[in-house]
Design a protein around this motif. Structure first.
Motif, PDB file in Angstrom:
ATOM      1  N   LEU A  13     106.810 -19.558  -0.461  1.00  0.00           N
ATOM      2  CA  LEU A  13     106.763 -19.125   0.933  1.00  0.00           C
ATOM      3  C   LEU A  13     105.315 -19.188   1.409  1.00  0.00           C
ATOM      4  O   LEU A  13     104.465 -18.420   0.947  1.00  0.00           O
ATOM      5  CB  LEU A  13     107.319 -17.701   1.067  1.00  0.00           C
ATOM      6  N   GLN A  14     105.039 -20.098   2.310  1.00  0.00           N
ATOM      7  CA  GLN A  14     103.657 -20.360   2.705  1.00  0.00           C
ATOM      8  C   GLN A  14     103.040 -19.179   3.441  1.00  0.00           C
ATOM      9  O   GLN A  14     101.894 -18.823   3.202  1.00  0.00           O
ATOM     10  CB  GLN A  14     103.590 -21.616   3.583  1.00  0.00           C
ATOM     11  N   GLY A  15     103.806 -18.576   4.361  1.00  0.00           N
ATOM     12  CA  GLY A  15     103.297 -17.428   5.108  1.00  0.00           C
ATOM     13  C   GLY A  15     101.970 -17.721   5.773  1.00  0.00           C
ATOM     14  O   GLY A  15     101.805 -18.733   6.456  1.00  0.00           O
ATOM     15  N   LEU A  16     100.990 -16.832   5.555  1.00  0.00           N
ATOM     16  CA  LEU A  16      99.632 -17.040   6.076  1.00  0.00           C
ATOM     17  C   LEU A  16      98.645 -17.189   4.921  1.00  0.00           C
ATOM     18  O   LEU A  16      97.601 -16.544   4.891  1.00  0.00           O
ATOM     19  CB  LEU A  16      99.223 -15.868   6.974  1.00  0.00           C
ATOM     20  N   MET A 100     118.280 -14.902   2.957  1.00  0.00           N
ATOM     21  CA  MET A 100     118.669 -15.681   4.122  1.00  0.00           C
ATOM     22  C   MET A 100     120.020 -15.221   4.665  1.00  0.00           C
ATOM     23  O   MET A 100     120.191 -15.019   5.877  1.00  0.00           O
ATOM     24  CB  MET A 100     118.716 -17.160   3.735  1.00  0.00           C
ATOM     25  N   SER A 101     120.998 -15.052   3.776  1.00  0.00           N
ATOM     26  CA  SER A 101     122.351 -14.709   4.215  1.00  0.00           C
ATOM     27  C   SER A 101     122.436 -13.282   4.743  1.00  0.00           C
ATOM     28  O   SER A 101     123.104 -13.022   5.750  1.00  0.00           O
ATOM     29  CB  SER A 101     123.342 -14.908   3.069  1.00  0.00           C
ATOM     30  N   PHE A 176     107.284 -16.762   6.354  1.00  0.00           N
ATOM     31  CA  PHE A 176     107.123 -15.576   5.509  1.00  0.00           C
ATOM     32  C   PHE A 176     108.373 -15.321   4.676  1.00  0.00           C
ATOM     33  O   PHE A 176     108.308 -14.683   3.632  1.00  0.00           O
ATOM     34  CB  PHE A 176     106.871 -14.334   6.379  1.00  0.00           C
ATOM     35  N   VAL A 177     109.507 -15.765   5.206  1.00  0.00           N
ATOM     36  CA  VAL A 177     110.799 -15.466   4.588  1.00  0.00           C
ATOM     37  C   VAL A 177     111.615 -16.745   4.458  1.00  0.00           C
ATOM     38  O   VAL A 177     111.228 -17.798   4.969  1.00  0.00           O
ATOM     39  CB  VAL A 177     111.588 -14.434   5.436  1.00  0.00           C
ATOM     40  N   CYS A 178     112.770 -16.623   3.790  1.00  0.00           N
ATOM     41  CA  CYS A 178     113.676 -17.774   3.691  1.00  0.00           C
ATOM     42  C   CYS A 178     114.487 -17.882   4.979  1.00  0.00           C
ATOM     43  O   CYS A 178     115.632 -17.419   5.052  1.00  0.00           O
ATOM     44  CB  CYS A 178     114.592 -17.607   2.476  1.00  0.00           C
ATOM     45  N   GLU A 179     113.874 -18.454   5.975  1.00  0.00           N
ATOM     46  CA  GLU A 179     114.536 -18.654   7.264  1.00  0.00           C
ATOM     47  C   GLU A 179     115.391 -19.907   7.179  1.00  0.00           C
ATOM     48  O   GLU A 179     114.965 -20.923   6.626  1.00  0.00           O
ATOM     49  CB  GLU A 179     113.475 -18.775   8.360  1.00  0.00           C
TER      50      GLU A 179
END
Length: 312
Positions: A13-16, A100-101, A176-179
């Motif tokens: 998760l790349q995030g910042l 995600m779910s 930031f999350v598994c969108e």
């Protein structure tokens, strides 16, 4: 390019990651807001369960909303907080899919639940004499169950379609999350069908409930304006003010996210999405508690009980 099974990889998760100092500041801010979310929503749930004066359809649905907000934020905030302090922001396939779910289920359910709460206010103001008959316990439970069921089915459909896609080695999610949209973009095949299904789901679960909410408030406004006394109009509006505020905050932030011009700096877009996911659940209990005499009375009663038990 060689195809790999989703389950054989971990995601980053790349995030910042490019702004480590900003991540430390965000850690503190998100931690404080998460604590407020847990305390505020838990307090509302406890009050609606313990105080007999709050055993009404409006507070039953509010309890569902508070529980939903706790589940929604708990699905991703603890993981985000850990990643803010970690150099390796890795999440397994299983955790990614669950995150995600669950978040998608809660987001879809909240849209439907807000429409159900608007219908409750419509019946309370437009049919006050028949309100206890129409909004009986069985109907309230059924409407809440339908809200949760529809949210779950929407999330299940989107998630199953996403995890069936083939993967060719890319595992960096620019979020930031598994969108879900960022997730499917890693696939090494045409994702047009997934994008169409996601778009249809957003239209159905965002704008259909919004349309029902608007229709409900058109009837509510029409009824309120026919009330002769200003005190009566004020009282009628006060019963809807909290719900209207929550709807405006919820849909206002969503529409801003989707309708604003896409930023050249993806970090800004990710921050907007993060704060949408944290600020709205934090504000909901505050909005419903502010100027709500029933909630204030229930809180005072609970506090007096706690003091009594403490002395005992």
């Amino acid at each position: 390019m060689e195809r790999t099974n989703w389950t054989e990889i971990d995601f980053i998760l790349q995030g910042l990651s490019e702004y480590p100092k900003a991540e430390k500041l965000l850690f503190v801010m998100c931690l404080v807001m998460y604590v407020v979310i847990l305390l505020g929503n838990s307090a509302l749930i406890i009050l609606t369960l313990l105080d007999a004066r709050l055993h009404s359809p409006m507070y039953f649905f509010l309890g569902n909303l508070s529980f939903l907000d706790i589940c929604y934020t708990s699905s991703f905030i603890p993981s985000v907080l850990i990643h803010f302090l970690s150099e390796k922001k890795i999440i397994s396939f299983t955790r990614c899919v669950i995150q995600m779910s669950v978040s998608y289920t809660m987001g879809s359910t909240e849209c439907v639940l807000l429409a159900v709460m608007a219908y409750d206010r419509y019946v309370a103001i437009c049919n006050p004499l028949r309100y206890p008959i129409i909004m009986n316990k069985a109907l309230c439970v059924q409407m809440a169950a339908v809200s949760w069921g529809l949210g779950f089915l929407n999330s299940l459909t989107e998630t199953v379609l996403a995890i069936r896609l083939p993967f060719c080695g890319k595992n960096v999610i620019n979020h930031f999350v598994c969108e879900i949209l960022a997730f499917v973009k890693l696939a090494c095949t045409d994702i047009a069908l997934n994008e169409i299904i996601i778009m249809l789901g957003n239209v159905i679960f965002l704008f259909s409930p919004l349309l029902l909410i608007c229709i409900s408030y058109v009837f509510i406004l029409s009824t309120v304006l026919r009330i002769n006394s200003s005190e009566g109009r004020k009282k009628a509006f006060s019963t809807c003010s909290a719900h209207m505020t929550v709807v405006i905050v919820f849909y206002g932030t969503i529409l801003f996210m989707y309708m604003k011009p896409k930023s050249k700096d993806s970090a800004f877009d990710k921050l907007i999405a993060l704060f949408y996911g944290v600020v709205t659940p934090m504000l909901n209990p505050i909005i419903y508690s502010l100027r709500n005499t029933e909630v204030h009375g229930a809180m005072r009663k609970l506090m007096s009980r706690c003091r009594f038990w403490g002395k005992g």
